[in-house]
Design an enzyme around this catalytic site. Structure first.
Site, PDB file in Angstrom:
ATOM      1  CB  THR A  73      -0.797  -0.226   1.201  1.00 44.52           C
ATOM      2  OG1 THR A  73      -1.998  -1.189   1.220  1.00 44.52           O
ATOM      3  CG2 THR A  73      -1.718   1.411   1.143  1.00 44.52           C
ATOM      4  CB  CYS A 326     -20.395  -6.166   5.529  1.00 45.28           C
ATOM      5  SG  CYS A 326     -21.942  -6.470   5.301  1.00 45.28           S
TER       6      CYS A 326
HETATM    7  C1  PLP Z   1      -2.482  -7.584  -0.528  1.00 41.98           C
HETATM    8  C2  PLP Z   1      -2.432  -6.917  -1.924  1.00 41.98           C
HETATM    9  C3  PLP Z   1      -2.127  -5.555  -2.063  1.00 41.98           C
HETATM   10  C4  PLP Z   1      -1.451  -4.898  -0.545  1.00 41.98           C
HETATM   11  O1  PLP Z   1      -0.496  -5.084   0.199  1.00 41.98           O
HETATM   12  P1  PLP Z   1      -0.005  -4.267   1.716  1.00 41.98           P
HETATM   13  O2  PLP Z   1       0.752  -4.797   1.791  1.00 41.98           O
HETATM   14  O3  PLP Z   1      -1.481  -5.952   2.471  1.00 41.98           O
HETATM   15  O4  PLP Z   1      -0.412  -2.959   1.989  1.00 41.98           O
HETATM   16  C5  PLP Z   1      -1.635  -4.332  -2.464  1.00 41.98           C
HETATM   17  N1  PLP Z   1      -2.072  -4.869  -4.080  1.00 41.98           N
HETATM   18  C6  PLP Z   1      -2.408  -6.157  -4.216  1.00 41.98           C
HETATM   19  C7  PLP Z   1      -3.119  -6.522  -5.416  1.00 41.98           C
HETATM   20  C8  PLP Z   1      -2.299  -7.265  -3.279  1.00 41.98           C
HETATM   21  O5  PLP Z   1      -3.122  -8.332  -3.031  1.00 41.98           O
END
Ligand code: PLP
Length: 391
Positions: A73, A326
């Site tokens: 993220t 939800c």
């Molecule tokens: C899980 C995920 C994220 C976020 O990753 P985090 O490390 O949890 O912030 C972003 N993009 C995709 C496609 C994901 O599956």
């Protein structure tokens, strides 16, 4: 107590024992700050740099093109806001309707701030509308494109080499969220001309809370994190050394074993898919089965709710997920499934099974033993269905 089966590996994975083992000394003994000038820091700094080399190797990148972050993220946010800050509102931001919220919410935010943003749609198989992407790329002015490599809900893999080449041809900066691709397919930034790329440790058997952003040499990058000079001034904040070392080990494990493991994982996923199609009527497989991650199966069971299926399976020790969120008491179907135009009888009944190297054929057998009964029972209770008055 019954068996437990974890089939939610696109949400997160377990930490590999090898990863846990290489991390432990960094909690117990090697706790120095890599920025410290004394021996306690210096040798830790070397470990961080060796980790950077390993992560770079995993992507076929150069070590100084890797920035360690706290999660994907953060990596996605850093990439998008770097471009937004550099160009301001003259920047056109192009993404897709099926991105992870880590990208979509940044784009929504910038749209509210007055940026010109566009979301490219997908067809019924989840395939990206490349023609409209190309049309959007033809407008003059600076452009930033963010398209995920593989979709977390359906496993659909986008033609990133083609998209990256198109972006290059039209002078757009190209970022890809490669979180779901890491460990499930080859990522080679020497072959695929992406400018920026995000990965997350906890999606490939490293712990939660560590990620990386690849930034191609020569691509301008300004971090929104201000502070110390860590990561060559591109990401302030003391490095999360144990997790960085752990993620590097996870990269190495994937790099060495991926091909063989993915054959096994793919066979398990296919066995589950075949078994479901044989044992349950009115089922549809969602996504582009020709271009799909080896570990992902997204299916809609018509006339029933994905949540109800997931709850029932959870009671039986089987962990899966639905794409739905939800929201305020109403069950909102997943934005990915909706973007694909899945028929309304099936849109609420979508669930995702996602495998890892730690799953076995006994897991598949157990799911196939329990699932058909759960589906049949929920359908009996459902007001919807063939011949029922509400349909
Ligand atoms: C899980 C995920 C994220 C976020 O990753 P985090 O490390 O949890 O912030 C972003 N993009 C995709 C496609 C994901 O599956």
């Amino acid at each position: 107590m019954h068996k437990t089966v974890y089939l939610d590996n696109n949400a997160t994975t377990s930490v590999a024992p090898e990863v846990r083992d290489v991390m432990t000394p960094f909690f117990n003994d090697f706790y120095g700050n890599p920025s410290s000038m004394h021996f306690f820091g210096g040798r830790i700094a070397k470990c961080v740099e060796r980790s950077r080399e390993e992560v770079a190797r995993f992507l076929n990148a150069e070590p100084d093109e890797i920035i360690f972050t706290s999660c994907a993220t953060e990596s996605d946010n850093a990439a998008i806001f770097s471009a937004a800050e550099k160009y301001g509102k003259s920047l056109k931001i192009i993404t897709t309707q099926v991105e992870h919220p880590a990208v979509l919410q940044c784009v929504e935010y910038l749209k509210e701030k007055g940026y010109n943003t566009v979301k490219i749609g997908v067809d019924g198989f989840g395939r990206l509308d490349i023609d409209s992407l190309e049309q959007e790329l033809k407008t003059p002015g600076p452009k930033f494109v963010s398209v995920m490599w593989a979709n977390n809900e359906t496993g659909t893999v986008f033609p990133i080499a083609q998209i990256a080449a198109l972006c290059k041809e039209h002078g757009a900066i190209f970022h890809t969220d490669a979180v779901q691709m890491a460990g499930k397919g080859v990522i080679d930034v020497k072959k695929v001309p992406v400018d920026m790329l995000a990965i997350s440790g906890h999606k490939f058997h490293a712990p939660k809370g560590v990620g990386a952003l690849y930034v191609r040499k020569g691509v301008e990058f300004n971090s929104f994190m201000k502070g110390g000079h860590q990561e060559r001034g591109r990401r302030a904040g003391t490095e999360n050394v144990p997790y960085i070392v752990g993620m590097a080990k996870a990269c190495e494990l994937c790099r060495v074993n991926m091909e063989e493991e993915n054959d096994t994982i793919g066979a398990l996923r296919d066995a589950l898919q075949d078994g479901i199609l044989k044992s349950c009527p009115d089922v549809r497989v969602n996504g582009d089965v020709e271009n799909r991650l080896c570990n992902t199966l997204n299916v809609s069971f018509e006339y029933i709710e994905g949540e109800a299926i997931a709850y029932r399976l959870s009671d039986l020790g089987i962990a899966i997920s639905t794409g739905s969120a939800c929201a305020s008491g109403s069950l909102e179907p997943s934005h990915v499934i909706r973007a694909m135009g899945v028929p309304f009888t099936a849109v609420h009944g979508s669930v995702r099974f996602s495998f890892s190297r730690y799953n076995t054929s006994a897991d598949v057998d157990y799911v196939l033993k329990e699932l058909p009964g759960v589906i049949a029972n929920l359908r009996e209770l459902s007001p919807f269905g063939p011949g029922k008055e509400f349909l």
